[in-house]
Design a protein around this motif. Structure first.
Motif, PDB file in Angstrom:
ATOM      1  N   PHE A 335       0.832  -1.212   0.000  1.00  0.00           N
ATOM      2  CA  PHE A 335       0.000   0.000   0.000  1.00  0.00           C
ATOM      3  C   PHE A 335       0.865   1.261   0.000  1.00  0.00           C
ATOM      4  O   PHE A 335       0.595   2.213  -0.722  1.00  0.00           O
ATOM      5  CB  PHE A 335      -0.927   0.017   1.228  1.00  0.00           C
ATOM      6  N   ASN A 338       3.398   1.259  -3.497  1.00  0.00           N
ATOM      7  CA  ASN A 338       2.894   0.706  -4.769  1.00  0.00           C
ATOM      8  C   ASN A 338       3.342   1.515  -5.993  1.00  0.00           C
ATOM      9  O   ASN A 338       3.510   0.967  -7.081  1.00  0.00           O
ATOM     10  CB  ASN A 338       1.361   0.600  -4.748  1.00  0.00           C
ATOM     11  N   LEU A 369      -1.836  -2.696  -5.389  1.00  0.00           N
ATOM     12  CA  LEU A 369      -2.866  -2.415  -4.375  1.00  0.00           C
ATOM     13  C   LEU A 369      -3.774  -3.636  -4.206  1.00  0.00           C
ATOM     14  O   LEU A 369      -4.169  -3.998  -3.103  1.00  0.00           O
ATOM     15  CB  LEU A 369      -3.696  -1.186  -4.762  1.00  0.00           C
TER      16      LEU A 369
END
Length: 458
Positions: A335, A338, A369
């Protein structure tokens, strides 16, 4: 206090799993280095390696899945202190894996014409075929190595396969650098150079693990005086009953990821290259889960041999918990980074390919993600599968994996993965659905079996 009964197993689990993780991570790191080096040549070359490896991954999944049947049998025999049973399991497993390696090599060569029927970019297919020819040969030493690896894991000697894999990785990286780019007077061979590096490193890996097992007192009696022509039908049948469903379990999962590669190819070379980047990143974190899966298989196999079902359940649940913790950590990393991680694979200073490379990075960032989400279910399903293999329960889990990946996951990938739908993101949403369904159903299966064993042995 309730949590402590599981956390107190963490250290032992980790010590058992860590060498497997490092060996597998090293193995995947070679794929990372291959992709980074080949990525410098352009997105078409990166897509070609992705397409070629998609065929190899399907064959590898069958070979590696098949070989996993050796580990629980060795672990059970080891806890029972039954050398004859252990040696017979290893010998028959080695013979069957050797035969399978040659069969899979031939099948991969025969499948090459499929590349032209798969709606893939023509420039990618032309580059992929010579690469596939050489990497296909490396299946033979790789799958025979797997027989030795699974045997070594079953004896809880998980460091030896790690040493062999790490040596192979060093050789692969050095040969890739020399052969891909033409260093030290060698001609630049491009992705064919990467294939040669893979082949040589896998041969060395097999020779080295055999030598390591030969010099260890505990393993030497198993790997010497192997009468490969004296085979017994009951042991062959027992191994096949475990090995064939195990091979299918791994095949069903790898095949859906392979289908994702092929579906990405229909969206163009950039989508396929982005898929390869995200898949390579996700596979590196998945190797940590594989380590816990092997630890679960060994420890459950040991407890099954001792008929200690209360500890069996507690120890297995401790590996599930550890796997979940690591998976959440990796999800957070994906997250946060990315956007940055895909830039490691491509040269954004290459003005000629700047537009293509920028698009690849953009698609890969979105896919990471999605990969962050399926980290957790992917880790859990493979660790639970390891525990079920330790119980020698393989037939129902095979059906579960088929339903999860091919009746739930693939239809979603196929429908949402079209260019006029969600494209690459849609393909990966199908992967999320399939992996999550597998994790839930396998956990229900494990819970049912272990509670049944406890009731029967009260």
């Amino acid at each position: 206090m309730m949590l402590q009964q599981y956390t107190k197993e963490f250290k032992y689990n980790f010590n058992l799993a860590a060498p497997v993780m490092l060996g597998m991570l090293g193995h995947t790191f070679v794929g990372f280095v291959d992709n980074v080096m080949v990525g410098q040549l352009g997105s078409a070359e990166l897509a070609a390696v992705s397409l070629g490896n998609s065929f190899i991954f399907v064959a590898m999944s069958l070979g590696i899945g098949f070989s996993t049947a050796i580990t629980p049998l060795i672990a059970e025999a080891d806890s029972e202190d039954n050398f004859a049973k252990g040696k017979s399991s290893f010998k028959h497993g080695l013979v069957l894996c050797s035969i399978l390696s040659v069969v899979l090599f031939i099948l991969v060569l025969l499948s090459k014409p499929l590349m032209y029927q798969m709606d893939q970019p023509e420039e990618v297919v032309v580059l992929a075929i010579p690469y596939l020819d050489l990497v296909a040969i490396s299946l033979i030493p790789l799958i025979i190595f797997q027989a030795f690896k699974q045997f070594s894991d079953g004896l809880s000697l998980t460091k030896y396969p790690m040493y062999a894999t790490l040596l192979a990785n060093v050789i692969n990286v050095v040969l890739n650098y020399i052969l891909i780019f033409g260093k030290f007077g060698m001609p630049p061979l491009g992705i064919v150079g990467a294939a040669i590096g893979t082949l040589v490193s896998r041969v060395v890996m097999l020779i080295f693990i055999y030598w390591l097992l030969l010099i260890r007192t505990k393993s030497k009696p198993y790997v010497t005086n192997i009468k490969v022509f004296v085979l017994h039908q009951p042991m062959i049948k027992k191994l096949l009953n475990l090995a064939l469903p195990s091979a299918l379990q791994m095949f069903f999962e790898v095949a859906i990821f392979t289908a994702a590669i092929w579906l990405s190819g229909t969206l163009g070379k950039n989508a396929q290259a982005a898929n390869q980047i995200a898949l390579n990143m996700a596979s590196m974190t998945f190797m940590v889960a594989i380590g816990f899966s092997v630890a679960a298989m060994i420890r459950v196999g040991n407890q099954k041999g001792l008929k200690n079902y209360l500890d069996l359940r507690r120890i297995a649940l401790s590996t599930f918990l550890m796997g979940a913790v690591f998976a959440v950590f990796f999800a957070i990393c994906f997250f946060i980074w990315n956007q940055w991680l895909p830039t490691l694979y491509l040269d954004l200073n290459d003005l000629k390919n700047l537009a293509d490379n920028t698009e690849v990075v953009s698609i890969a960032a979105t896919l990471l993600l999605t990969a962050a989400v399926f980290q957790i279910s992917d880790s859990l399903q493979v660790i639970i599968l390891g525990a079920l293999r330790g119980l020698q329960d393989v037939k129902i889990p095979t059906l579960i994996t088929f339903i999860a990946y091919w009746m739930i996951g693939f239809p979603i990938s196929y429908i949402l993965g079209k260019e006029n739908q969600l494209g690459s993101l849609g393909i990966w949403l199908g992967l999320v659905a399939g992996l999550t369904a597998a994790a839930v159903m396998l956990l229900i299966r494990f819970n049912f079996l272990t509670k049944k064993l406890l009731l029967e042995n009260q």
